[in-house]
Design a protein around this motif. Structure first.
Motif, PDB file in Angstrom:
ATOM      1  N   TYR A  36      40.131  32.043  45.920  1.00 13.07           N
ATOM      2  CA  TYR A  36      39.265  32.374  44.790  1.00 13.07           C
ATOM      3  C   TYR A  36      38.509  31.106  44.404  1.00 13.07           C
ATOM      4  N   SER A  88      44.893  36.487  38.755  1.00 19.60           N
ATOM      5  CA  SER A  88      43.466  36.784  38.896  1.00 19.60           C
ATOM      6  C   SER A  88      43.283  38.145  39.548  1.00 19.60           C
ATOM      7  N   SER A  92      41.780  41.641  37.615  1.00 22.06           N
ATOM      8  CA  SER A  92      40.642  42.364  38.183  1.00 22.06           C
ATOM      9  C   SER A  92      41.004  43.826  38.427  1.00 22.06           C
ATOM     10  N   ASN A  97      38.867  41.778  33.399  1.00 21.48           N
ATOM     11  CA  ASN A  97      37.907  40.674  33.439  1.00 21.48           C
ATOM     12  C   ASN A  97      36.680  41.039  32.610  1.00 21.48           C
ATOM     13  N   ASP A 103      37.097  34.791  38.895  1.00 23.70           N
ATOM     14  CA  ASP A 103      38.521  34.905  38.599  1.00 23.70           C
ATOM     15  C   ASP A 103      38.808  34.593  37.142  1.00 23.70           C
TER      16      ASP A 103
END
Length: 401
Positions: A36, A88, A92, A97, A103
């Motif tokens: 990421y 992360s 998502s 997010n 991320d």
């Protein structure tokens, strides 16, 4: 490496550890396949990065208490990169997010000795969304997700939402709103390390050795419907919770080892007065383990338990009578090759397979019919358990399995 404000900051040479840095911006991001990008931000002044504006630095410092979450109960193998990557990903997956593409995690600090981490998010709102992840399974065990001790609720309320968005897709990661795994309360039990081929009824049968369940949830993949290898349950009689956890934890099932504990704590120790109950529970588990076999396992040998009392096998005449009765009954289902009923050792030494009856048939069909007919029948007040037994172990005289 040096520490500042409770977070680990790395120089460029150690960037592969997967950390990104709060209070810093990126002017150049290395192209690392499969990683990421936001986890590899470079510090201010490094490789030509522009220095931070004082206002931005002050803002990030002021909001940090509201952008960090405490994650407790980590496994010993957890590291900064694995925690950052995992959170992360799940942020998502649930639609948590809100600060744009990229991320959610910008920094991770781990205390390996106490097995907890501080995970810093990009925004206050994303940190609030992360609070919905309490009880999520990380590296095979549920983890706690809490606010850190320096969290200031009144100040945080002026910075952004303090509660998770109610529209988060928690089902995508095996959770449900307000209760990890679909069950609530301090007596919720986590059952991990389950072989994927175990059915819900098999797992419930094992857990219900200790008493009826008030709730049970085998976590499954949303797309395939297959088991993810872990479940949650709550017992009707809450007093058996610790007994079940202590008895089941660490038991081997196939190529897996069960992890069973209260979902909100680590190792469970039974109270002294529970020891006798625990001993009985272990005996019940031994019987249940025989029943939890891979679907489709068939052999010519059937093992019966809870059908004979070892004390009735001591006298020769009694033993012969039981052997003859068993032969007459079991020949109804197919052609018998052999019946083995282990007897107590006169000198008091343990006898492998004592209390079991082994039936060897000439073909699988006869054995399958015997198993289907005998399993669950009452004998002397006990419910008979009939399972297939490995032919190789039987031929070697190994009756201990």
């Amino acid at each position: 490496m040096h520490q500042f404000d409770g977070l680990v900051h790395l120089h460029p040479g150690t960037i592969a550890s997967g950390l990104a840095f709060a209070g810093q911006i990126t002017s150049a991001t290395p192209n690392l396949t499969g990683m990421y990008p936001n986890m590899f931000q470079l510090g201010a002044g490094q490789l030509g990065a522009l220095p931070l504006m004082p206002v931005q630095a002050m803002t990030q410092q002021a909001t940090r208490h509201a952008r960090r979450v405490y994650v407790g109960g980590l496994s010993p193998t957890a590291n900064e990169q694995s925690v950052a990557t995992y959170f992360s990903y799940v942020m998502s997956a649930i639609g948590g997010n809100t600060a744009g593409p990229g991320d959610a995690v910008v920094n991770v600090y781990i205390n390996h000795e106490k097995k907890f981490a501080f995970v810093e998010m990009r925004s206050v709102e994303e940190a609030s969304n992360a609070m919905a992840l309490d009880g999520i399974i990380f590296e095979g065990a549920p983890v706690k997700v809490r606010r850190p001790s320096d969290y200031n609720p009144s100040l945080a309320a002026t910075l952004g939402p303090s509660q998770p968005n109610p529209n988060l897709n928690l089902g995508a990661v095996g959770l449900s709103p307000g209760s990890a795994g679909g069950l609530e309360g301090p007596d919720r039990v986590f059952v991990g390390g389950l072989p994927y081929y175990f059915t819900e009824s098999q797992i419930r049968e094992l857990l219900e050795s200790f008493g009826p369940l008030r709730g049970f949830d085998l976590v499954k993949d949303r797309e395939t419907g297959n088991s993810k290898g872990y479940a949650f349950c709550v017992y009707h009689d809450l007093s058996v919770t610790d007994i079940a956890c202590a008895a089941l934890n660490g038991i081997k099932m196939g190529d897996k080892t069960l992890t069973v504990r209260r979902a909100n704590q680590g190792t469970v120790q039974p109270k002294p007065e529970q020891e006798s109950v625990l001993l009985h529970a272990q005996q019940q588990i031994a019987l249940q383990k025989l029943m939890l076999q891979p679907v489709g396992l068939t052999t010519k040998v059937i093992c019966l338990t809870q059908v004979v009392d070892p004390d009735e096998l001591k006298e020769d005449q009694d033993y012969e009578d039981i052997l003859e009765d068993m032969k007459m009954e079991c020949e109804k289902y197919g052609s018998l090759v052999n019946i083995i009923i282990p007897r107590p050792n006169p000198n008091g030494e343990p006898t492998p397979g004592l209390g079991k009856v082994f039936l060897e048939y000439t073909d699988i069909e006869g054995a399958a019919k015997a198993r289907q007919s005998l399993h669950g029948r009452k004998f002397g007040g006990n419910q008979v358990v009939a399972v297939c037994y490995p032919e190789d172990k039987f031929s070697q005289g190994d009756y201990e399995g």
